[in-house]
Write a protein that holds these residues in place. Structure first.
Motif, mmCIF file in Angstrom:
data_model
loop_
_atom_site.group_PDB
_atom_site.id
_atom_site.type_symbol
_atom_site.label_atom_id
_atom_site.label_comp_id
_atom_site.label_asym_id
_atom_site.label_seq_id
_atom_site.Cartn_x
_atom_site.Cartn_y
_atom_site.Cartn_z
ATOM 1 N N LYS A 13 3.748 -2.459 32.711
ATOM 2 C CA LYS A 13 2.562 -3.200 33.155
ATOM 3 C C LYS A 13 2.851 -4.703 33.157
ATOM 4 N N ALA A 14 3.549 -5.196 32.129
ATOM 5 C CA ALA A 14 3.881 -6.624 32.048
ATOM 6 C C ALA A 14 4.820 -7.031 33.181
ATOM 7 N N LYS A 15 5.791 -6.191 33.481
ATOM 8 C CA LYS A 15 6.706 -6.491 34.596
ATOM 9 C C LYS A 15 5.933 -6.610 35.903
ATOM 10 N N SER A 16 5.044 -5.671 36.142
ATOM 11 C CA SER A 16 4.236 -5.683 37.353
ATOM 12 C C SER A 16 3.324 -6.909 37.379
ATOM 13 N N TYR A 17 2.741 -7.223 36.258
ATOM 14 C CA TYR A 17 1.848 -8.381 36.138
ATOM 15 C C TYR A 17 2.608 -9.671 36.450
ATOM 16 N N CYS A 18 3.815 -9.806 35.904
ATOM 17 C CA CYS A 18 4.644 -10.986 36.177
ATOM 18 C C CYS A 18 4.960 -11.084 37.664
ATOM 19 N N GLU A 19 5.274 -9.950 38.264
ATOM 20 C CA GLU A 19 5.603 -9.928 39.692
ATOM 21 C C GLU A 19 4.416 -10.400 40.524
ATOM 22 N N VAL A 20 3.238 -9.894 40.208
ATOM 23 C CA VAL A 20 2.021 -10.278 40.925
ATOM 24 C C VAL A 20 1.755 -11.782 40.761
ATOM 25 N N LYS A 21 2.019 -12.300 39.575
ATOM 26 C CA LYS A 21 1.780 -13.715 39.287
ATOM 27 C C LYS A 21 2.900 -14.620 39.805
ATOM 28 N N GLY A 22 3.967 -14.017 40.326
ATOM 29 C CA GLY A 22 5.092 -14.802 40.818
ATOM 30 C C GLY A 22 5.924 -15.408 39.693
ATOM 31 N N ALA A 23 5.856 -14.789 38.530
ATOM 32 C CA ALA A 23 6.595 -15.261 37.350
ATOM 33 C C ALA A 23 7.831 -14.384 37.161
ATOM 34 N N ARG A 24 8.929 -15.005 36.805
ATOM 35 C CA ARG A 24 10.194 -14.283 36.688
ATOM 36 C C ARG A 24 10.422 -13.795 35.257
ATOM 37 N N LEU A 25 10.382 -12.488 35.090
ATOM 38 C CA LEU A 25 10.659 -11.872 33.796
ATOM 39 C C LEU A 25 12.155 -11.607 33.719
ATOM 40 N N THR A 26 12.895 -12.577 33.197
ATOM 41 C CA THR A 26 14.345 -12.460 33.099
ATOM 42 C C THR A 26 14.703 -11.407 32.058
ATOM 43 N N PRO A 27 15.940 -10.923 32.060
ATOM 44 C CA PRO A 27 16.353 -9.953 31.043
ATOM 45 C C PRO A 27 16.166 -10.484 29.614
ATOM 46 N N LEU A 28 16.414 -11.769 29.402
ATOM 47 C CA LEU A 28 16.247 -12.346 28.065
ATOM 48 C C LEU A 28 14.762 -12.388 27.668
ATOM 49 N N ARG A 29 13.914 -12.775 28.587
ATOM 50 C CA ARG A 29 12.472 -12.774 28.303
ATOM 51 C C ARG A 29 11.991 -11.348 28.041
ATOM 52 N N GLU A 30 12.512 -10.409 28.818
ATOM 53 C CA GLU A 30 12.140 -9.009 28.617
ATOM 54 C C GLU A 30 12.535 -8.553 27.215
ATOM 55 N N ARG A 31 13.700 -8.953 26.783
ATOM 56 C CA ARG A 31 14.170 -8.590 25.436
ATOM 57 C C ARG A 31 13.245 -9.169 24.362
ATOM 58 N N VAL A 32 12.850 -10.429 24.531
ATOM 59 C CA VAL A 32 11.923 -11.064 23.587
ATOM 60 C C VAL A 32 10.602 -10.303 23.569
ATOM 61 N N TYR A 33 10.119 -9.926 24.745
ATOM 62 C CA TYR A 33 8.857 -9.187 24.826
ATOM 63 C C TYR A 33 8.975 -7.817 24.161
ATOM 64 N N GLU A 34 10.106 -7.162 24.337
ATOM 65 C CA GLU A 34 10.327 -5.863 23.676
ATOM 66 C C GLU A 34 10.260 -6.017 22.158
ATOM 67 N N ILE A 35 10.853 -7.087 21.642
ATOM 68 C CA ILE A 35 10.806 -7.333 20.194
ATOM 69 C C ILE A 35 9.367 -7.515 19.749
ATOM 70 N N LEU A 36 8.601 -8.297 20.499
ATOM 71 C CA LEU A 36 7.200 -8.513 20.165
ATOM 72 C C LEU A 36 6.414 -7.203 20.199
ATOM 73 N N LEU A 37 6.689 -6.376 21.204
ATOM 74 C CA LEU A 37 5.994 -5.092 21.307
ATOM 75 C C LEU A 37 6.295 -4.186 20.124
ATOM 76 N N ASN A 38 7.499 -4.263 19.606
ATOM 77 C CA ASN A 38 7.898 -3.382 18.507
ATOM 78 C C ASN A 38 7.407 -3.852 17.140
ATOM 79 N N GLN A 39 6.810 -5.023 17.074
ATOM 80 C CA GLN A 39 6.334 -5.543 15.796
ATOM 81 C C GLN A 39 5.008 -4.896 15.419
ATOM 82 N N GLU A 40 4.859 -4.585 14.158
ATOM 83 C CA GLU A 40 3.599 -4.045 13.660
ATOM 84 C C GLU A 40 2.538 -5.141 13.571
#
Length: 147
Positions: A13-40
């Motif tokens: 959903k975040a990838k799609s949202y970034c695409e719609v907003k014209g924002a570039r979700l780079t592999p490094l940003r994606e990795r940071v987001y994955e870490i955030l998602l995995n946090q309790e």
């Protein structure tokens, strides 16, 4: 990194949202987001950097801060101001007030939606000729596990 099915769906959903907003979700940003998602709970920038360095040896503080700014601008993460920590927003794409319950014992942070809080605050702001741009309410206490 292994994500739960719920977090995998949120990443898609975040990838799609970034695409719609014209924002570039780079592999490094994606990795940071994955870490955030995995946090309790919320995580500080330097703890996030430590996690990132497990797969990205050359990650530096500006890398993390730029990624966090990117996600904050899009509303994909929230900043817990009182603890200077960050957590993934699980219902981004809509403008919503943010309310947190923060355990001062274990550091757990729960995002809640309290009925009527937004309306009451807006009414009081209007009475005082004040325009609210952003609303975050943080309530500190002790969670059920720590009581």
């Amino acid at each position: 990194m292994v994500l739960s099915k719920q977090n995998q769906a949120l990443l898609v959903k975040a990838k799609s949202y970034c695409e719609v907003k014209g924002a570039r979700l780079t592999p490094l940003r994606e990795r940071v987001y994955e870490i955030l998602l995995n946090q309790e709970s919320a995580i500080g920038a330097y703890d996030l950097l430590d996690e990132l360095r497990k797969t990205e040896d050359n990650a530096k503080p500006p890398t993390v801060y730029r990624a966090l700014d990117f996600f904050l601008d899009l509303g994909l993460v929230h900043k817990v101001e009182s603890t200077n920590a960050f957590m993934a927003c699980h219902h981004f794409g809509c403008s919503h007030p943010v309310q947190f319950l923060i355990c001062d014992t274990c550091g757990d942070v729960q995002e809640i939606q309290s009925a009527g809080v937004k309306e009451t605050l807006e009414a009081q702001a209007e009475q005082n000729d004040f325009m609210i741009v952003r609303q975050t309410i943080e309530a500190h206490g002790v969670c059920q596990k720590c009581q």
